[in-house]
Motif scaffolding. Sequence first.
Motif, PDB file in Angstrom:
ATOM      1  N   ALA A  77      -9.568   6.650   1.610  1.00 46.57           N
ATOM      2  CA  ALA A  77     -10.467   7.292   0.650  1.00 46.57           C
ATOM      3  C   ALA A  77      -9.996   8.708   0.330  1.00 46.57           C
ATOM      4  N   SER A  78      -9.565   9.456   1.339  1.00 52.55           N
ATOM      5  CA  SER A  78      -9.058  10.817   1.123  1.00 52.55           C
ATOM      6  C   SER A  78      -7.794  10.808   0.276  1.00 52.55           C
ATOM      7  N   LEU A  79      -6.912   9.862   0.547  1.00 56.26           N
ATOM      8  CA  LEU A  79      -5.687   9.766  -0.237  1.00 56.26           C
ATOM      9  C   LEU A  79      -5.997   9.385  -1.684  1.00 56.26           C
ATOM     10  N   CYS A  80      -6.916   8.466  -1.890  1.00 59.07           N
ATOM     11  CA  CYS A  80      -7.303   8.094  -3.252  1.00 59.07           C
ATOM     12  C   CYS A  80      -7.837   9.307  -4.003  1.00 59.07           C
ATOM     13  N   ARG A  81      -8.694  10.047  -3.362  1.00 55.50           N
ATOM     14  CA  ARG A  81      -9.272  11.235  -4.006  1.00 55.50           C
ATOM     15  C   ARG A  81      -8.167  12.234  -4.341  1.00 55.50           C
ATOM     16  N   GLU A  82      -7.286  12.502  -3.402  1.00 54.36           N
ATOM     17  CA  GLU A  82      -6.225  13.488  -3.613  1.00 54.36           C
ATOM     18  C   GLU A  82      -5.244  13.056  -4.699  1.00 54.36           C
ATOM     19  N   LEU A  83      -4.979  11.758  -4.788  1.00 55.86           N
ATOM     20  CA  LEU A  83      -3.993  11.255  -5.746  1.00 55.86           C
ATOM     21  C   LEU A  83      -4.613  10.810  -7.064  1.00 55.86           C
ATOM     22  N   GLY A  84      -5.945  10.874  -7.159  1.00 56.01           N
ATOM     23  CA  GLY A  84      -6.611  10.466  -8.391  1.00 56.01           C
ATOM     24  C   GLY A  84      -6.575   8.967  -8.611  1.00 56.01           C
ATOM     25  N   LEU A  85      -6.540   8.219  -7.521  1.00 53.84           N
ATOM     26  CA  LEU A  85      -6.544   6.751  -7.587  1.00 53.84           C
ATOM     27  C   LEU A  85      -7.958   6.225  -7.375  1.00 53.84           C
ATOM     28  N   SER A  86      -8.289   5.155  -8.036  1.00 60.56           N
ATOM     29  CA  SER A  86      -9.547   4.486  -7.745  1.00 60.56           C
ATOM     30  C   SER A  86      -9.311   3.540  -6.563  1.00 60.56           C
ATOM     31  N   ALA A  87     -10.270   3.493  -5.668  1.00 63.41           N
ATOM     32  CA  ALA A  87     -10.149   2.597  -4.511  1.00 63.41           C
ATOM     33  C   ALA A  87     -10.072   1.146  -4.969  1.00 63.41           C
ATOM     34  N   ASP A  88     -10.791   0.816  -6.035  1.00 63.13           N
ATOM     35  CA  ASP A  88     -10.737  -0.551  -6.566  1.00 63.13           C
ATOM     36  C   ASP A  88      -9.341  -0.898  -7.061  1.00 63.13           C
ATOM     37  N   ALA A  89      -8.731   0.028  -7.794  1.00 69.00           N
ATOM     38  CA  ALA A  89      -7.378  -0.220  -8.310  1.00 69.00           C
ATOM     39  C   ALA A  89      -6.384  -0.358  -7.162  1.00 69.00           C
ATOM     40  N   LEU A  90      -6.551   0.475  -6.146  1.00 71.07           N
ATOM     41  CA  LEU A  90      -5.665   0.394  -4.985  1.00 71.07           C
ATOM     42  C   LEU A  90      -5.828  -0.953  -4.287  1.00 71.07           C
ATOM     43  N   ALA A  91      -7.069  -1.369  -4.096  1.00 74.23           N
ATOM     44  CA  ALA A  91      -7.321  -2.659  -3.443  1.00 74.23           C
ATOM     45  C   ALA A  91      -6.758  -3.807  -4.274  1.00 74.23           C
ATOM     46  N   LEU A 136       0.842  -1.195   0.000  1.00 79.67           N
ATOM     47  CA  LEU A 136       0.000   0.000   0.000  1.00 79.67           C
ATOM     48  C   LEU A 136       0.880   1.248   0.000  1.00 79.67           C
ATOM     49  N   GLY A 137       1.872   1.282   0.860  1.00 88.24           N
ATOM     50  CA  GLY A 137       2.771   2.425   0.930  1.00 88.24           C
ATOM     51  C   GLY A 137       3.505   2.673  -0.375  1.00 88.24           C
ATOM     52  N   ARG A 138       3.969   1.608  -1.001  1.00 90.17           N
ATOM     53  CA  ARG A 138       4.680   1.742  -2.274  1.00 90.17           C
ATOM     54  C   ARG A 138       3.762   2.317  -3.354  1.00 90.17           C
ATOM     55  N   ILE A 139       2.537   1.818  -3.427  1.00 90.66           N
ATOM     56  CA  ILE A 139       1.586   2.306  -4.435  1.00 90.66           C
ATOM     57  C   ILE A 139       1.297   3.790  -4.209  1.00 90.66           C
ATOM     58  N   LEU A 140       1.095   4.176  -2.961  1.00 92.30           N
ATOM     59  CA  LEU A 140       0.809   5.585  -2.668  1.00 92.30           C
ATOM     60  C   LEU A 140       2.010   6.475  -2.969  1.00 92.30           C
ATOM     61  N   ARG A 141       3.211   6.012  -2.649  1.00 94.87           N
ATOM     62  CA  ARG A 141       4.426   6.780  -2.954  1.00 94.87           C
ATOM     63  C   ARG A 141       4.559   6.997  -4.453  1.00 94.87           C
TER      64      ARG A 141
END
Length: 85
Positions: free
Chosen positions: A61-75, A17-22
């Motif tokens: 959810a806030s991080l996904c919104r800010e980074l333009g990530l879909s929660a599904d893709a992150l999961a 998760l951390g790597r994807i967000l970075r």
Amino acid sequence: MIRLPQTPGERERGRTLGRILREARGGRTVSDVAAGANISPETLRKIESGRISSPAFFTVASLCRELGLSADALADGCDPEPSSP
């Protein structure tokens, strides 16, 4: 609140998760992204480093919104065993 020790799989999922967000943060600063997601920079640092391996839903959810990530893709990216089509 008492937290149970995490399994190795849970710790690995937190690191993923951390790597994807970075990677999604790219060239933006921790402070910029954290402010946009309404979390502290320290919280974002801990998530990105895997020290917080299971952050709260609303934080993610806030991080996904800010980074333009879909929660599904992150999961899907954090799933150790992606389902086959």
